[in-house]
Every structure is written in structure tokens, then in C-alpha cells.
Write a protein that holds these residues in place. Structure first.
Motif, mmCIF file in Angstrom:
data_model
loop_
_atom_site.group_PDB
_atom_site.id
_atom_site.type_symbol
_atom_site.label_atom_id
_atom_site.label_comp_id
_atom_site.label_asym_id
_atom_site.label_seq_id
_atom_site.Cartn_x
_atom_site.Cartn_y
_atom_site.Cartn_z
ATOM 1 N N MET B 69 38.170 39.921 44.948
ATOM 2 C CA MET B 69 38.964 39.403 46.068
ATOM 3 C C MET B 69 40.401 39.073 45.651
ATOM 4 S SD MET B 69 36.826 39.302 48.556
ATOM 5 C CE MET B 69 35.498 40.408 48.134
ATOM 6 N N HIS B 70 40.692 39.156 44.353
ATOM 7 C CA HIS B 70 42.010 38.782 43.833
ATOM 8 C C HIS B 70 42.497 37.473 44.465
ATOM 9 C CE1 HIS B 70 42.494 42.248 41.237
ATOM 10 N NE2 HIS B 70 41.734 42.831 42.119
ATOM 11 N N CYS B 71 41.629 36.477 44.328
ATOM 12 C CA CYS B 71 41.881 35.155 44.918
ATOM 13 C C CYS B 71 43.264 34.629 44.508
ATOM 14 C CB CYS B 71 40.837 34.164 44.416
ATOM 15 S SG CYS B 71 39.148 34.728 44.611
ATOM 16 N N ASP B 72 43.953 33.980 45.460
ATOM 17 C CA ASP B 72 45.221 33.336 45.119
ATOM 18 C C ASP B 72 44.972 32.078 44.293
ATOM 19 O OD1 ASP B 72 47.326 34.858 45.826
ATOM 20 O OD2 ASP B 72 47.569 34.016 47.845
ATOM 21 N N ASP B 73 43.769 31.504 44.445
ATOM 22 C CA ASP B 73 43.410 30.336 43.641
ATOM 23 C C ASP B 73 42.083 30.649 42.946
ATOM 24 O OD1 ASP B 73 43.360 27.869 42.557
ATOM 25 O OD2 ASP B 73 43.193 26.754 44.440
ATOM 26 N N PRO B 74 42.114 31.532 41.940
ATOM 27 C CA PRO B 74 40.864 32.063 41.399
ATOM 28 C C PRO B 74 40.130 31.084 40.472
ATOM 29 C CG PRO B 74 42.748 33.058 40.294
ATOM 30 C CD PRO B 74 43.301 32.108 41.309
ATOM 31 N N PRO B 75 38.865 30.820 40.738
ATOM 32 C CA PRO B 75 38.102 29.954 39.839
ATOM 33 C C PRO B 75 37.842 30.620 38.480
ATOM 34 C CG PRO B 75 36.801 30.525 41.806
ATOM 35 C CD PRO B 75 38.105 31.225 41.927
ATOM 36 N N CYS B 76 37.818 31.944 38.449
ATOM 37 C CA CYS B 76 37.454 32.643 37.208
ATOM 38 C C CYS B 76 38.488 32.424 36.102
ATOM 39 C CB CYS B 76 37.310 34.133 37.488
ATOM 40 S SG CYS B 76 38.793 34.884 38.172
ATOM 41 N N THR B 77 39.773 32.415 36.465
ATOM 42 C CA THR B 77 40.800 32.333 35.421
ATOM 43 C C THR B 77 40.859 30.939 34.793
ATOM 44 O OG1 THR B 77 42.474 31.700 37.021
ATOM 45 C CG2 THR B 77 42.260 34.036 36.585
ATOM 46 N N ILE B 92 47.828 39.803 41.258
ATOM 47 C CA ILE B 92 46.666 40.554 40.790
ATOM 48 C C ILE B 92 45.963 39.751 39.699
ATOM 49 C CG2 ILE B 92 45.934 42.660 39.605
ATOM 50 C CD1 ILE B 92 48.112 44.134 41.100
ATOM 51 N N VAL B 93 44.663 39.568 39.856
ATOM 52 C CA VAL B 93 43.897 38.867 38.827
ATOM 53 C C VAL B 93 43.462 39.914 37.820
ATOM 54 C CG1 VAL B 93 41.844 37.486 38.362
ATOM 55 C CG2 VAL B 93 43.169 37.103 40.441
ATOM 56 N N ARG B 94 44.045 39.836 36.634
ATOM 57 C CA ARG B 94 43.815 40.921 35.689
ATOM 58 C C ARG B 94 42.955 40.460 34.533
ATOM 59 N NH1 ARG B 94 49.258 40.559 33.631
ATOM 60 N NH2 ARG B 94 49.538 38.482 32.809
ATOM 61 N N ALA B 109 31.746 31.673 37.007
ATOM 62 C CA ALA B 109 32.655 30.942 37.891
ATOM 63 C C ALA B 109 32.968 31.710 39.169
ATOM 64 C CB ALA B 109 33.951 30.629 37.155
ATOM 65 N N CYS B 110 32.922 33.033 39.119
ATOM 66 C CA CYS B 110 33.313 33.822 40.295
ATOM 67 C C CYS B 110 32.257 33.691 41.389
ATOM 68 C CB CYS B 110 33.489 35.292 39.926
ATOM 69 S SG CYS B 110 33.649 36.332 41.385
ATOM 70 N N PRO B 111 32.615 33.140 42.550
ATOM 71 C CA PRO B 111 31.621 32.969 43.608
ATOM 72 C C PRO B 111 31.247 34.293 44.276
ATOM 73 C CG PRO B 111 33.759 32.109 44.299
ATOM 74 C CD PRO B 111 33.932 32.572 42.891
ATOM 75 N N TYR B 112 32.015 35.357 44.023
ATOM 76 C CA TYR B 112 31.748 36.640 44.672
ATOM 77 C C TYR B 112 30.959 37.582 43.756
ATOM 78 C CZ TYR B 112 35.371 34.620 47.536
ATOM 79 O OH TYR B 112 36.090 33.758 48.311
ATOM 80 N N THR B 113 30.624 37.116 42.572
ATOM 81 C CA THR B 113 29.863 37.878 41.564
ATOM 82 C C THR B 113 30.406 39.298 41.374
ATOM 83 O OG1 THR B 113 28.171 38.601 43.132
ATOM 84 C CG2 THR B 113 27.764 36.546 41.969
ATOM 85 N N VAL B 114 31.719 39.396 41.175
ATOM 86 C CA VAL B 114 32.313 40.724 40.991
ATOM 87 C C VAL B 114 32.754 40.973 39.556
ATOM 88 C CG1 VAL B 114 33.112 40.802 43.356
ATOM 89 C CG2 VAL B 114 34.642 39.970 41.587
ATOM 90 N N ARG B 115 32.310 40.107 38.637
ATOM 91 C CA ARG B 115 32.684 40.307 37.234
ATOM 92 C C ARG B 115 31.468 40.806 36.467
ATOM 93 N NH1 ARG B 115 36.758 38.197 34.630
ATOM 94 N NH2 ARG B 115 38.528 37.527 35.891
ATOM 95 N N TYR B 116 31.694 41.796 35.608
ATOM 96 C CA TYR B 116 30.566 42.450 34.956
ATOM 97 C C TYR B 116 30.750 42.439 33.446
ATOM 98 C CZ TYR B 116 30.285 44.014 39.729
ATOM 99 O OH TYR B 116 30.258 44.040 41.095
ATOM 100 N N GLU B 145 34.583 42.996 32.585
ATOM 101 C CA GLU B 145 35.534 43.800 33.347
ATOM 102 C C GLU B 145 35.296 43.610 34.835
ATOM 103 O OE1 GLU B 145 34.022 47.580 31.592
ATOM 104 O OE2 GLU B 145 33.869 48.192 33.693
ATOM 105 N N LYS B 146 36.274 44.038 35.611
ATOM 106 C CA LYS B 146 36.180 43.915 37.065
ATOM 107 C C LYS B 146 37.294 44.725 37.708
ATOM 108 C CE LYS B 146 39.380 40.302 37.955
ATOM 109 N NZ LYS B 146 40.188 41.119 38.857
ATOM 110 N N CYS B 147 37.264 44.781 39.039
ATOM 111 C CA CYS B 147 38.297 45.478 39.811
ATOM 112 C C CYS B 147 39.677 44.912 39.471
ATOM 113 C CB CYS B 147 38.001 45.304 41.293
ATOM 114 S SG CYS B 147 39.424 45.424 42.388
HETATM 115 S S1 SF4 Z 1 36.805 37.683 39.870
HETATM 116 FE FE1 SF4 Z 1 35.935 36.477 41.542
HETATM 117 S S2 SF4 Z 1 36.960 34.478 41.441
HETATM 118 FE FE2 SF4 Z 1 38.148 35.888 40.159
HETATM 119 S S3 SF4 Z 1 39.755 36.632 41.535
HETATM 120 FE FE3 SF4 Z 1 38.057 38.127 41.660
HETATM 121 S S4 SF4 Z 1 36.801 37.417 43.381
HETATM 122 FE FE4 SF4 Z 1 38.187 35.711 42.839
#
Ligand code: SF4
Ligand code: SF4
Lengths: 176, 227
Positions: B69-77, B92-94, B109-116, B145-147
Motif C-alpha cells: 500500500m506504500h503507506c504514508d505512515d508505514p508501520p513496517c519501517t 515509495i516504501v523501499r 508489523a505490516c497489517p496488509y501482510t505484503v512482505r515476504y 522483499e515486497k512490491c
Molecule cells: S509493507 Fe505493509 S505497512 Fe509497509 S508500506 Fe507496504 S502495506 Fe504499508
């Protein structure tokens, strides 16, 4: 009755410490010097002789202003000038033999990036207007092909240069 | 400076999964192998989730494309102990693979479970390994890794514009999924430009974001069924 464990004599202790230091120093400083691979080119290419005719780097390393990798010349580039013998060097005669065999010359690159590094020549040569010699040393003065990269490039040097020139050093510009 | 975002129209998406394939090819994500499938380990950065919208008898099955989701306030980072993931100036959340130590805090931490997480070294069946994208690195085992919104494409577009001494134009940078979508259900552009295709669509009443209530401020915006 079991014997008590042998304690090393003072001489053995000193010998051990000395041997350890010798091996450590050899491994750290001498081995890297000896283990450097020498890269031999298929032909004795003379950069100086070409530079004297005002041939620019880009004339043979075609993609230096437009690509990530500047490229090594293919036969067609050599053939443009060396369709027939134009000089007196033995290397040129060998070159013409390669060209007549219609076999691509297997030039060997001196600079290879690790797989996770993306260095863009376009970004540095076109956008940054850097001279090739800043990173590569004075190739134009070399009569013999060097057997290793004249300048070893490390990330520290990239970062130092970017800091000095106040250019962005975003991680993903090079690691992606 | 742009703030890149994506709009996905769920009304016109046919669930064809062209985006999933385009993404994997573009970003060197290997196809699942039988062993990995047994372990439930294969992944794709773009995934279509099945979703049943209404109650029976009007139940309508839909597919739901889900990238990062490339969150503007990303919990993952925030949880990464080594700054291997962060948000860049263009939103871009890289992921910086050579820095990642594989602790997997971010995947949790990612609530969208898009990190692998890469459980093993990736491999491709012949002859696919001959056609990998040279612009994207191959991630080793042990890193996450992720999108990335195909940010290598953004860099290329920036470089081209800089080399030609001009500004980046709209449409010059587009992730592979958006480019390939045959029903043109995906839009991409600068959310800070009030006239861009994504901005205009994000302001309609059809627009919503996933798990908006968490305050992650996703930059992937979905459009629900039209009236
Ligand atoms: S990995 Fe998850 S928390 Fe991080 S920016 Fe993407 S969607 Fe948001
Ligand atoms: S897995 Fe990698 S990116 Fe994620 S939190 Fe740990 S070090 Fe950071």
C-alpha cells in the motif's frame, strides 16, 4: 592412575603466540596482495596510441553516456578504422586476423559490479558531467592493457565523492 | 516532488491476474515450485484476493488486487532495526536488500501482510533464468522483499529526464502491473497533483483505502462498485 594434563612449557607458549601473529599478519596483509587475479586481454590494446588520434572513450565504449554499462567494443567498432592495416604494430596485425575470422574479440572487463550494485554511467557521465578518469584513472596514457583495475572502487569512495559534491546518496539509487 | 499513488477500480477489474504475472516477470519473483508450495512458501508481490461482497442470493465474487500500500505512515519501517526499509521522498516504501538482516519484524508489523521472507535462494525453471530483468537484483535467501512500485522504472525515468535536461512528465513512470492491466482498471500518478488521474479518482465517493482506520494512510486507493 591417570596422568595430570600436560601444561605447555613457557617456550611452547611463546612459539604459539609468535606463530599465531605471523599467520595472522600474512593472512591480513600479504595474502590479498598475492591472490589478486591478473586479467589478460586477448590483444595488446594500446589506449595511448588511440588517444593520440583524438579518439574519445565514447567512440569505442559506445554506451558510456546512455547506459548503465558503457560496453566493450565489438568487432564492428574496430573494423570502422582497421578494415585494412593502417599502422605498424604487431597487435594491429593480430586484430586484423580476428576481424577476418569474423570472431568477436573476447575483451575482458576490469570492472565488475557485485550483483546488488547498479552503477549508472549515464547518470555520472551525462548528468554529472564527470570525466572518465575521475573513477578509472588515466587510461588514455596507457600503452599496455592493465591487468587489473587501475583504481579499486569501493562504496566508501562513492559516498565520499557524493558528500563532497553534495549529490544525493539515496540507497536505492544503487541498490535495488 | 511527486507523491506516487495507485488507484484500482474494483468494478472494472476482471480478476485476470495479468498484473500478478507482469509484476513477477518485471521484478524477478520466481514462479512457485512444488516443494515451496508444499511448505506454503511461494509468493507474488501482487496478489489477487478472493472476496465475496454481498449476501446470498446476490453474492458477487470478486478478485481484489493487493500490492504493497506504500503507506504514508508505514508501520513496517518503524520496526526495522537496521534501516533496511524506509520511505523515500517520493513516498515509495523501499527495501534495501543488502542491508536487511532478515529479522522479519517488518513482516509482522505490516497489517496488509505484503512482505515476504526468502526462505531459500530463488530459482527459475529453464529457460526462464535467461530472461531475468537486469534492472532488478535477485534477492538472496534470508532477506525480506515486497512490491516497490517498480521504483527501478522511476529511477530510469528520472535519469532520462535529467540527461535530457527536463522535468519528468506524467505517464513516463508506471509500474508493470498498471501498464499491463487489459481492462485499464489501474491508474498511477502523483497524488499531490490535484489534476492527475489518481488524484481526481481518489476524491470521488467510490474511493476507499484498506484498513483506513489504522492510520497507515495507504497510497493504494480502491474504487468500489459504481452506482
Ligand atoms: S509493507 Fe505493509 S505497512 Fe509497509 S508500506 Fe507496504 S502495506 Fe504499508
Ligand atoms: S526483515 Fe529486514 S527489512 Fe524487515 S525489519 Fe528485519 S532487517 Fe528490517
Amino acid at each position: 592412575m591417570s596422568r595430570p594434563p600436560a601444561t605447555p612449557t613457557p617456550t611452547a607458549r611463546i612459539a604459539f603466540v609468535v606463530a599465531f601473529i605471523v599467520v595472522f599478519v600474512l593472512g591480513l596483509f600479504v595474502w590479498p596482495l598475492l591472490s589478486g587475479q591478473e586479467i589478460a586481454q586477448p590483444l595488446e590494446f594500446n589506449h595511448l596510441a588511440h588517444a593520440e588520434y583524438d579518439i574519445e572513450c565514447v567512440d569505442c565504449h559506445t554506451y558510456v553516456f546512455t547506459g548503465l554499462d558503457p560496453g566493450l567494443p565489438d568487432n564492428a567498432v574496430c573494423f570502422d578504422c582497421h578494415e585494412e592495416v593502417i599502422g605498424e604494430s604487431p597487435a594491429e596485425l593480430l586484430l586484423i586476423e580476428w576481424l577476418q575470422r569474423e570472431e568477436e574479440i573476447p575483451w575482458r572487463p576490469l570492472y565488475l559490479q557485485p550483483a546488488h550494485v547498479f552503477f549508472s554511467h549515464r547518470r555520472h557521465a551525462t548528468v554529472g558531467e564527470l570525466e572518465c578518469s575521475v573513477c578509472h584513472g588515466d587510461f588514455g596514457q596507457m600503452e599496455q592493457p592493465p591487468t587489473s583495475a587501475p583504481r579499486k572502487l569501493t562504496m566508501d569512495e562513492c559516498i565520499d565523492c557524493h558528500a563532497e559534491t553534495e549529490v544525493d546518496d539515496d540507497c536505492t539509487s544503487c541498490h535495488r | 516532488m511527486a507523491r506516487w499513488g495507485m488507484v484500482i477500480d474494483l468494478d472494472t477489474c476482471t480478476g485476470c491476474q495479468a498484473c500478478t504475472i507482469a509484476c513477477s516477470i518485471e521484478n524477478n519473483v520466481p514462479p512457485p515450485d512444488p516443494d515451496g508450495s508444499d511448505d506454503h512458501r511461494p509468493f507474488t508481490w501482487m496478489r489477487l484476493l478472493p472476496w465475496i461482497g454481498e449476501e446470498s442470493p446476490e453474492a458477487a465474487g470478486r478478485m481484489f488486487p493487493r500490492p504493497c500500500m506504500h503507506c504514508d505512515d508505514p508501520p513496517c519501517t518503524k520496526v526495522c532495526p537496521v534501516d533496511a526499509t524506509n520511505i523515500d521522498r517520493e513516498g515509495i516504501v523501499r527495501q534495501i536488500y543488502p542491508r536487511c538482516i532478515g529479522c522479519r519484524y517488518c513482516t509482522t508489523a505490516c497489517p496488509y501482510t505484503v512482505r515476504y521472507f526468502n526462505w531459500k535462494t530463488p530459482s527459475w525453471p529453464e529457460p526462464l533464468e535467461e530472461s531475468l530483468n537486469p534492472d532488478v537484483s535477485i534477492r538472496p535467501a534470508g532477506v525480506v522483499e515486497k512490491c516497490t512500485f517498480c521504483h527501478h522504472r522511476l529511477q530510469r525515468a528520472h535519469d532520462t529526464a535529467a540527461a535530457e535536461g527536463r522535468e519528468l512528465q506524467e505517464g513516463e513512470y508506471m509500474p508493470a502491473c498498471v501498464e499491463v492491466c487489459p481492462s485499464q482498471s489501474m491508474f498511477f500518478g502523483d497524488l499531490d497533483d490535484p489534476d492527475s488521474a489518481v488524484s481526481r479518482r481518489s476524491r470521488t465517493t467510490r474511493a476507499f483505502r484498506l484498513l483506513e482506520e489504522l492510520g497507515t494512510k495507504p497510497k493504494v486507493i480502491y474504487l468500489r462498485k459504481g452506482e
